[in-house]
Design a protein around this motif. Structure first.
Motif, PDB file in Angstrom:
ATOM      1  N   ARG A   1       0.843  -1.206   0.000  1.00  0.00           N
ATOM      2  CA  ARG A   1       0.000   0.000   0.000  1.00  0.00           C
ATOM      3  C   ARG A   1       0.874   1.249   0.000  1.00  0.00           C
ATOM      4  NH1 ARG A   1      -4.607  -0.464   4.182  1.00  0.00           N
ATOM      5  NH2 ARG A   1      -5.722   0.884   2.731  1.00  0.00           N
TER       6      ARG A   1
ATOM      7  N   ALA B   1       1.254   3.775  -3.168  1.00  0.00           N
ATOM      8  CA  ALA B   1       1.070   5.228  -3.024  1.00  0.00           C
ATOM      9  C   ALA B   1       2.255   6.000  -3.597  1.00  0.00           C
ATOM     10  CB  ALA B   1       0.876   5.576  -1.541  1.00  0.00           C
TER      11      ALA B   1
ATOM     12  N   LEU C   1      -1.307   2.700   6.864  1.00  0.00           N
ATOM     13  CA  LEU C   1      -1.525   1.895   5.651  1.00  0.00           C
ATOM     14  C   LEU C   1      -1.050   0.453   5.799  1.00  0.00           C
ATOM     15  CD1 LEU C   1      -0.626   4.283   2.684  1.00  0.00           C
ATOM     16  CD2 LEU C   1      -2.839   3.808   3.720  1.00  0.00           C
ATOM     17  N   GLU C   2      -0.052   0.247   6.659  1.00  0.00           N
ATOM     18  CA  GLU C   2       0.531  -1.102   6.727  1.00  0.00           C
ATOM     19  C   GLU C   2       0.443  -1.732   8.120  1.00  0.00           C
ATOM     20  OE1 GLU C   2       1.330  -2.560   4.048  1.00  0.00           O
ATOM     21  OE2 GLU C   2       1.964  -1.056   2.573  1.00  0.00           O
TER      22      GLU C   2
ATOM     23  N   VAL D   1      -4.605   9.130   1.934  1.00  0.00           N
ATOM     24  CA  VAL D   1      -3.218   8.996   1.480  1.00  0.00           C
ATOM     25  C   VAL D   1      -2.762  10.348   0.938  1.00  0.00           C
ATOM     26  CG1 VAL D   1      -1.661   7.782  -0.067  1.00  0.00           C
ATOM     27  CG2 VAL D   1      -3.674   6.612   0.848  1.00  0.00           C
TER      28      VAL D   1
END
Ligand SMILES: Cc1ncc(COP(=O)(O)O)c(C=O)c1O
Ligand SMILES: [Zn+2]
Length: 416
Positions: A88, A92, A343-344, A414
């Motif tokens: 992710r 991005a 995101l992770e 994001v």
């Protein structure tokens, strides 16, 4: 079959050979010493298939490590940290093949455990009874823990500004701990003076003894093994004293010589903060060594090193691999630290976050392409630096209530 194929130490600056079976510091020319192995012996004795059947810790590479007797290994279970795809974040940034080696899972929460495990084990094997070191905090925490495990005394000096938890870790492990109202160079001077007056203490400051780098090189060995004995295109590393990047470079060259990997070395990237970027400045000038950085300051405390003893080795690794050096701002790295967590799911340290920001910048500048396979090193857990992320939890009274929908500030976005 010997446990270690260590043959001697040599000086990368003047070429002098030194005995590896005595306690050694730096070369008389002032350079750090590097451990050398009989790689022909290793190749005849073991191969990737043997390694695969060994326990999942860094001692699986024991032929390429300096400890001669298996019984002398001092371990807290270090090594074989995950090499995680971070799709992710990679998506991005336009670097879909982005991987993160997560060193936050190691004992004491940073990659410093690798250098400490190998350094303390070898020091104990050579009869050292007490170690002394200047540190930016994380190395002190790791070395005092491994010293405790080895039954060795430890003396640690760190800046007052070092991460608070690392003081507690040193104290808990029984280290003799001092704080200095200054930077790591000031701590180094105090330690050197103390060691001169204290027989039996070895100064294990960054690169003043030869074996910390051997522990850290296992990051490079693991990356190659975890990719199926293959090297990635690019490795991005947060550089302070530079032991990790020098170690990774050394590891991959040893693997090439052994024939366990082939092809081009990865392009190595040294990442620093704009608040302390001596290596970046030297790289941009094409210089062979760095100049001391005045008024060094960054939230990524582990990389606050105004002048690294091994600067010429770091720069050589960058030039030799067609790598580069990048400085990132505090705001950008703190924003990316949060982005990776959101995101992770991984709360990384600011030093690791600096590498993530560097990937973003290098992709924007075109130095990285969308096809590059890139490994970033997250050198520690974010838990060491709890104040880098503001928590904004509203306090409810017991009779209060939770809003029916999350406020906007909790929705995932994001940033570009
Ligand atoms: C979390 C963290 N990352 C990176 C570094 C820099 O390490 P090196 O000496 O390998 O450049 C340090 C050093 O203190 C650190 O604590
Ligand atoms: Zn020398």
């Amino acid at each position: 079959m010997p446990y270690s194929a260590l043959s001697h130490l040599d000086c990368p600056r003047c070429g002098t050979r030194h005995d590896a079976d005595r306690v050694q510091g730096t070369c008389s020319c002032g350079s750090p010493l590097l451990a050398r192995y009989d790689l022909r012996q290793v190749a005849g004795q073991a191969g990737p298939r043997d390694i695969a059947g060994r326990p999942a810790d860094l001692w699986r590479y024991h032929e390429l490590l300096p400890v001669r007797e298996a019984a002398r290994v001092v371990s807290l279970g270090e090594g074989m940290t995950p090499l995680l795809p971070v799709p992710r974040i990679g998506g991005a940034f336009g670097v879909p093949d982005l991987l993160m080696k997560d060193e936050g899972l190691l004992p004491t929460g940073t990659f410093k455990a690798r250098g400490a495990a190998v350094g303390v084990s070898r020091a104990a094997e050579l009869g050292v009874a007490a170690i002394a070191m200047p540190t930016n905090g994380n190395a002190g925490a790791a070395w005092s823990a491994y010293a405790a495990r080895a039954g060795m005394r430890s003396l640690v000096v760190m800046p007052v500004a070092a991460p608070r938890i690392t003081r507690a870790e040193c104290a808990a492990a029984g280290a003799e701990l001092y704080l200095v109202d200054g930077l790591i160079g000031d701590a180094a001077r105090l330690v050197a003076e103390a060691v001169a007056r204290r027989p039996g203490y070895q100064n294990v400051a960054t690169l003043t003894e030869p074996y910390r780098i051997e522990g850290k090189k296992t990051m490079g060995l693991e990356i190659a093994e975890q990719l199926g004995w293959r090297m990635p295109g690019v490795i991005v590393y947060p550089t302070g004293g530079g032991v990790g990047i020098i170690g990774i470079y050394k590891a991959l060259r040893e693997l090439l010589e052994l024939g366990w990997v082939s092809g081009d070395l990865p392009r190595l990237v040294a990442v620093q903060s704009t608040g302390c970027a001596p290596i970046v400045r030297a790289f941009q000038a094409g210089a062979a060594a760095s100049e001391p950085w005045p008024d060094a300051k960054t939230v990524a405390f582990g990389i606050t090193v105004p002048k690294a003893l091994g600067d010429f080795l770091i720069l050589e690794a960058l030039y030799a691999t067609a790598g580069t050096a990048v400085a990132v701002t505090e705001e950008a790295l703190l924003a990316d630290q949060r982005l990776v967590a959101r995101l992770e799911g991984s709360f990384i340290c600011p030093e690791g976050a600096a590498c993530v920001t560097a990937v973003r910048q290098l992709r924007e500048s075109g130095w990285l392409s969308g096809l590059d396979e890139v490994v970033v090193l997250n050198t520690g857990t974010g838990l060491i630096y709890p104040d880098t992320v503001p928590d904004r939890a509203p306090v409810l009274s017991p009779s209060g209530s939770i809003p029916p929908r999350p406020p906007d500030s909790f929705t995932l976005s994001v940033p570009d």
